[in-house]
Motif scaffolding. Sequence first.
Motif, PDB file in Angstrom:
ATOM      1  N   GLN A  32       0.854  -1.173   0.000  1.00 27.48           N
ATOM      2  CA  GLN A  32       0.000   0.000   0.000  1.00 27.48           C
ATOM      3  C   GLN A  32       0.903   1.240   0.000  1.00 27.48           C
ATOM      4  OE1 GLN A  32      -2.008  -0.914   3.796  1.00 27.48           O
ATOM      5  NE2 GLN A  32      -1.061   0.941   4.547  1.00 27.48           N
ATOM      6  N   THR A 417     -10.789  15.749   2.160  1.00 28.03           N
ATOM      7  CA  THR A 417     -11.080  14.403   2.644  1.00 28.03           C
ATOM      8  C   THR A 417     -12.325  13.854   1.968  1.00 28.03           C
ATOM      9  OG1 THR A 417     -12.393  15.280   4.488  1.00 28.03           O
ATOM     10  CG2 THR A 417     -10.045  14.875   4.890  1.00 28.03           C
ATOM     11  N   ASP A 419     -15.136  10.718   2.466  1.00 28.49           N
ATOM     12  CA  ASP A 419     -15.695   9.630   3.268  1.00 28.49           C
ATOM     13  C   ASP A 419     -16.873   9.042   2.500  1.00 28.49           C
ATOM     14  OD1 ASP A 419     -14.414   9.769   6.149  1.00 28.49           O
ATOM     15  OD2 ASP A 419     -14.772  11.837   5.517  1.00 28.49           O
ATOM     16  N   ALA A 444      -3.711   8.858   2.230  1.00 30.69           N
ATOM     17  CA  ALA A 444      -3.842   7.765   3.185  1.00 30.69           C
ATOM     18  C   ALA A 444      -5.277   7.253   3.096  1.00 30.69           C
ATOM     19  CB  ALA A 444      -3.527   8.230   4.600  1.00 30.69           C
ATOM     20  N   VAL A 445      -5.445   5.947   3.237  1.00 25.27           N
ATOM     21  CA  VAL A 445      -6.765   5.329   3.122  1.00 25.27           C
ATOM     22  C   VAL A 445      -7.044   4.525   4.383  1.00 25.27           C
ATOM     23  CG1 VAL A 445      -8.198   3.702   1.830  1.00 25.27           C
ATOM     24  CG2 VAL A 445      -6.627   5.224   0.607  1.00 25.27           C
ATOM     25  N   SER A 446      -8.218   4.721   4.949  1.00 25.23           N
ATOM     26  CA  SER A 446      -8.650   3.918   6.086  1.00 25.23           C
ATOM     27  C   SER A 446      -9.925   3.187   5.716  1.00 25.23           C
ATOM     28  CB  SER A 446      -8.888   4.797   7.318  1.00 25.23           C
ATOM     29  OG  SER A 446      -9.872   5.781   7.064  1.00 25.23           O
ATOM     30  N   GLY A 447     -10.123   2.028   6.355  1.00 26.47           N
ATOM     31  CA  GLY A 447     -11.276   1.186   6.056  1.00 26.47           C
ATOM     32  C   GLY A 447     -10.874  -0.137   5.455  1.00 26.47           C
ATOM     33  N   THR A 448      -9.613  -0.234   5.016  1.00 28.84           N
ATOM     34  CA  THR A 448      -9.059  -1.478   4.488  1.00 28.84           C
ATOM     35  C   THR A 448      -7.541  -1.397   4.574  1.00 28.84           C
ATOM     36  OG1 THR A 448      -8.907  -2.943   2.567  1.00 28.84           O
ATOM     37  CG2 THR A 448      -9.029  -0.593   2.126  1.00 28.84           C
ATOM     38  N   ASP A 449      -6.903  -2.560   4.720  1.00 26.30           N
ATOM     39  CA  ASP A 449      -5.439  -2.616   4.709  1.00 26.30           C
ATOM     40  C   ASP A 449      -4.884  -2.885   3.322  1.00 26.30           C
ATOM     41  OD1 ASP A 449      -5.277  -2.198   7.453  1.00 26.30           O
ATOM     42  OD2 ASP A 449      -5.441  -4.343   7.895  1.00 26.30           O
ATOM     43  N   TRP A 451      -4.805  -1.597  -0.157  1.00 28.41           N
ATOM     44  CA  TRP A 451      -5.110  -0.511  -1.074  1.00 28.41           C
ATOM     45  C   TRP A 451      -3.839   0.003  -1.727  1.00 28.41           C
ATOM     46  CZ3 TRP A 451      -2.908   4.340  -0.399  1.00 28.41           C
ATOM     47  CH2 TRP A 451      -2.324   4.602   0.859  1.00 28.41           C
ATOM     48  N   LEU A 471     -15.020   3.685   3.598  1.00 32.08           N
ATOM     49  CA  LEU A 471     -13.653   4.038   3.264  1.00 32.08           C
ATOM     50  C   LEU A 471     -13.469   5.524   3.466  1.00 32.08           C
ATOM     51  CD1 LEU A 471     -12.958   2.049  -0.058  1.00 32.08           C
ATOM     52  CD2 LEU A 471     -11.867   1.651   2.157  1.00 32.08           C
ATOM     53  N   THR A 474      -7.666  10.588   2.944  1.00 28.21           N
ATOM     54  CA  THR A 474      -7.166  11.837   3.523  1.00 28.21           C
ATOM     55  C   THR A 474      -5.825  12.178   2.892  1.00 28.21           C
ATOM     56  OG1 THR A 474      -6.142  10.629   5.341  1.00 28.21           O
ATOM     57  CG2 THR A 474      -8.342  11.520   5.723  1.00 28.21           C
TER      58      THR A 474
END
Length: 478
Positions: A32, A417, A419, A444-449, A451, A471, A474
């Motif tokens: 990632q 950002t 969402d 940066a991406v959150s909600g999955t590892d 990406w 997801l 940011t």
Amino acid sequence: MNTTGHSRQVRGRAAVAVSMLLGLLATLALPQAAAVAGQPVHPHGATEIATPLRVDGERIRDAEGRDVVLRGISVINKRDPFYPDVDASDFRRIRDLGLNHIRLGISWEGIMPEEGEVDPGYLREIRRIVRDAGRGGLLVILDMHQDLYGGPRGNGAPDWAYRPSGCPHIELAEPTGAWAANYASPEVNCAFTRFWLSSTLQGYYTDAWMAMAEAVGGEPNVIGYDLMNEPWQGYIPPVLFESRYLYPSQARWLEAIREADPNGIGFVEPNVLKSVTMASPPPAGMLPDNSVYSPHLYGPWDFTSEIEILQETRRLADVNFAASRKEAASAGVPLWLGEWGVFTTATGAADYVTHVYDMVDDALAGTAIWEYGDSAYSPFDTETWEPSPLYDPVLRAYPEAVPGTLRDIDYDAERRTLDLAWSGGEGGVALLRAPAERYPEGVAVSGTDQWRWDPRRGLVMAEVPAGDGTLAVTPVGP
């Protein structure tokens, strides 16, 4: 039905989908991080969205079943030769802006300059543009464009089809400063009325659409057909016009198109009065299968570049768009705001563009802003191709294709950002548009590892599990 053409089309689109899937799986195997320098894009610049697209209730889905969001721009030339002078550099510029499709203007006059005779050279030029757009990674919606029907003051219909039957022209555009005022001229109203009542003219218009669909319908990046830009009723009374003429005619044109392109989505427009805050709900059950409701959004701010777009003025846009949402929901079809724009020099123009995109996000809708090659409205100064005041608000992140059904899109322009949330789905690869110029230091991406962000394509590819999900994107750095 041309079954041979259909088979070629399905095989071509399936091959594109397979190549896209293999490319995505390969990229997801990387850590990632930002894209590796020199990492190739998909073969031939193919779009990441797997075509053909289809309408599923109020959503548009790709060939992998993902919920698709269409964000694009109109690319149109209303005068001879009736096709835009664009090439690979233009499509790269549009893609870098973060957009995934063009609304490509075509002309009845260009297709059929002589009565009943199709110009094969014009069809070849449109096919060339469609293919160049595909190589540049852009989907295409064909827009049969007209304004004021045709004739000396308009565009669209060829001269042989402009038949105002001796009705006088009363010049209203010049004294009012609004070109659209000539829709009230008797000459224009007679020409439109003759068109809607004439089975001969309707037949020629249908033939023009069939010729265009046969020329480009097999191209894998052609996803649909905007059947008539801003149709006007002429002297036919409202309600009767919609129920007896407008929607039945569009259904017939789409039926003819589907002889060449069975998968083509119909982008169905209401009466042009809808563009200026007049409610125009489609009659119940009159939208064809696999079609999208495609109103426009304009108002007093379109009369002159000197107007200041005040909060009170913006409320008219809010009312208009709210009505469009209700009309699409009532018809049970997706909403695609097929045209809207603002003068680049208008006070508050950039804030207005952000406001419209925020409304479109909230509605989970698609849209195509007006217009790439017109400096008065474009995100670019078309003399220098430097950004105009509208460039920055167009450059924003959004979800392009998500497994499941989208429930929420929230982009914060100030914080940069994004969402999003969706429900259901079997899992797979989510595609999020995140233009590199908006994120110069990365994302940066959150909600999955799992990406990866490819800055060259401005694309986040994220592996998501089955079921509901969220997801967030940011910016890295300030």
